[in-house]
Write a protein that holds these residues in place. Structure first.
Motif, PDB file in Angstrom:
ATOM      1  N   LEU A  90      47.547  20.276  41.165  1.00 13.79           N
ATOM      2  CA  LEU A  90      48.296  21.023  40.508  1.00 13.79           C
ATOM      3  C   LEU A  90      48.386  21.025  38.950  1.00 13.79           C
ATOM      4  O   LEU A  90      48.264  21.995  38.119  1.00 13.79           O
ATOM      5  CB  LEU A  90      49.781  20.964  40.998  1.00 13.79           C
ATOM      6  CG  LEU A  90      50.867  22.117  40.360  1.00 13.79           C
ATOM      7  CD1 LEU A  90      50.536  23.384  40.850  1.00 13.79           C
ATOM      8  CD2 LEU A  90      52.408  21.494  40.827  1.00 13.79           C
ATOM      9  N   GLY A  91      48.366  19.927  38.523  1.00 18.11           N
ATOM     10  CA  GLY A  91      48.263  19.445  37.017  1.00 18.11           C
ATOM     11  C   GLY A  91      46.880  20.002  36.494  1.00 18.11           C
ATOM     12  O   GLY A  91      46.851  20.548  35.573  1.00 18.11           O
ATOM     13  N   ALA A 151      44.927  22.276  37.802  1.00 21.56           N
ATOM     14  CA  ALA A 151      45.091  23.724  37.842  1.00 21.56           C
ATOM     15  C   ALA A 151      45.775  24.301  36.505  1.00 21.56           C
ATOM     16  O   ALA A 151      45.238  25.367  36.098  1.00 21.56           O
ATOM     17  CB  ALA A 151      45.549  24.278  39.119  1.00 21.56           C
ATOM     18  N   VAL A 152      46.900  23.879  36.671  1.00 25.32           N
ATOM     19  CA  VAL A 152      47.747  24.346  35.304  1.00 25.32           C
ATOM     20  C   VAL A 152      47.296  23.991  34.051  1.00 25.32           C
ATOM     21  O   VAL A 152      47.106  25.168  32.845  1.00 25.32           O
ATOM     22  CB  VAL A 152      49.377  23.711  35.104  1.00 25.32           C
ATOM     23  CG1 VAL A 152      50.034  24.234  34.277  1.00 25.32           C
ATOM     24  CG2 VAL A 152      50.081  24.056  36.604  1.00 25.32           C
ATOM     25  N   GLY A 153      46.498  22.947  33.747  1.00 26.61           N
ATOM     26  CA  GLY A 153      45.726  22.741  32.508  1.00 26.61           C
ATOM     27  C   GLY A 153      44.822  23.620  32.296  1.00 26.61           C
ATOM     28  O   GLY A 153      44.484  23.994  31.209  1.00 26.61           O
ATOM     29  N   TYR A 178      44.349  26.712  33.738  1.00 26.93           N
ATOM     30  CA  TYR A 178      45.204  27.941  33.223  1.00 26.93           C
ATOM     31  C   TYR A 178      45.271  27.909  31.776  1.00 26.93           C
ATOM     32  O   TYR A 178      45.065  28.863  31.218  1.00 26.93           O
ATOM     33  CB  TYR A 178      46.121  28.214  34.324  1.00 26.93           C
ATOM     34  CG  TYR A 178      46.862  29.563  33.899  1.00 26.93           C
ATOM     35  CD1 TYR A 178      46.421  30.732  34.124  1.00 26.93           C
ATOM     36  CD2 TYR A 178      48.202  29.533  33.098  1.00 26.93           C
ATOM     37  CE1 TYR A 178      47.130  31.808  33.998  1.00 26.93           C
ATOM     38  CE2 TYR A 178      48.672  30.557  33.010  1.00 26.93           C
ATOM     39  CZ  TYR A 178      48.258  31.754  33.344  1.00 26.93           C
ATOM     40  OH  TYR A 178      49.088  32.721  32.939  1.00 26.93           O
ATOM     41  N   LEU A 179      46.184  27.212  31.368  1.00 28.52           N
ATOM     42  CA  LEU A 179      46.541  27.089  29.989  1.00 28.52           C
ATOM     43  C   LEU A 179      45.479  27.145  28.938  1.00 28.52           C
ATOM     44  O   LEU A 179      45.436  27.564  27.982  1.00 28.52           O
ATOM     45  CB  LEU A 179      47.560  25.892  29.708  1.00 28.52           C
ATOM     46  CG  LEU A 179      48.618  26.000  30.193  1.00 28.52           C
ATOM     47  CD1 LEU A 179      49.482  24.877  29.934  1.00 28.52           C
ATOM     48  CD2 LEU A 179      49.648  27.254  30.037  1.00 28.52           C
ATOM     49  N   GLU A 205      44.004  30.550  28.884  1.00 27.86           N
ATOM     50  CA  GLU A 205      44.693  31.505  28.194  1.00 27.86           C
ATOM     51  C   GLU A 205      44.868  31.372  26.890  1.00 27.86           C
ATOM     52  O   GLU A 205      44.953  32.263  26.018  1.00 27.86           O
ATOM     53  CB  GLU A 205      46.173  31.532  28.893  1.00 27.86           C
ATOM     54  CG  GLU A 205      46.385  32.108  30.034  1.00 27.86           C
ATOM     55  CD  GLU A 205      46.018  33.571  30.216  1.00 27.86           C
ATOM     56  OE1 GLU A 205      46.652  34.339  29.499  1.00 27.86           O
ATOM     57  OE2 GLU A 205      45.198  34.032  31.259  1.00 27.86           O
TER      58      GLU A 205
END
Length: 77
Positions: A66-67, A69-71, A73-74, A77
């Protein structure tokens, strides 16, 4: 057990101070607060129950995935 209780209490104090500071110093969308507060509490309780049932290794990998994946994504973006 005592450390978890202390961590929970400290988290509550920090969140309370944060809410007070933001509500005094910044405009607040109270409708969003009314929607997010109960769902955040429910998610916290359900997440804790799920985390207790998962084996340690699975939980660690879920947090890592999860970490990452979020990293990513950020970063995109």
């Amino acid at each position: 057990m005592r450390l978890n209780a202390l961590k929970g209490l400290l988290s509550l104090v920090i969140a309370t101070v944060t809410v007070v500071i933001f509500s005094i110093g910044a405009p607040v969308d109270w409708l969003s607060v009314a929607l997010l507060a109960p769902t955040t509490l429910a998610g916290g309780f359900l997440g804790a129950k799920l985390a207790r049932r998962l084996p340690d290794r699975v939980l660690r990998w879920c947090v890592v995935v999860l970490g990452v994946a979020v990293g990513i994504y950020l970063l995109v973006e």
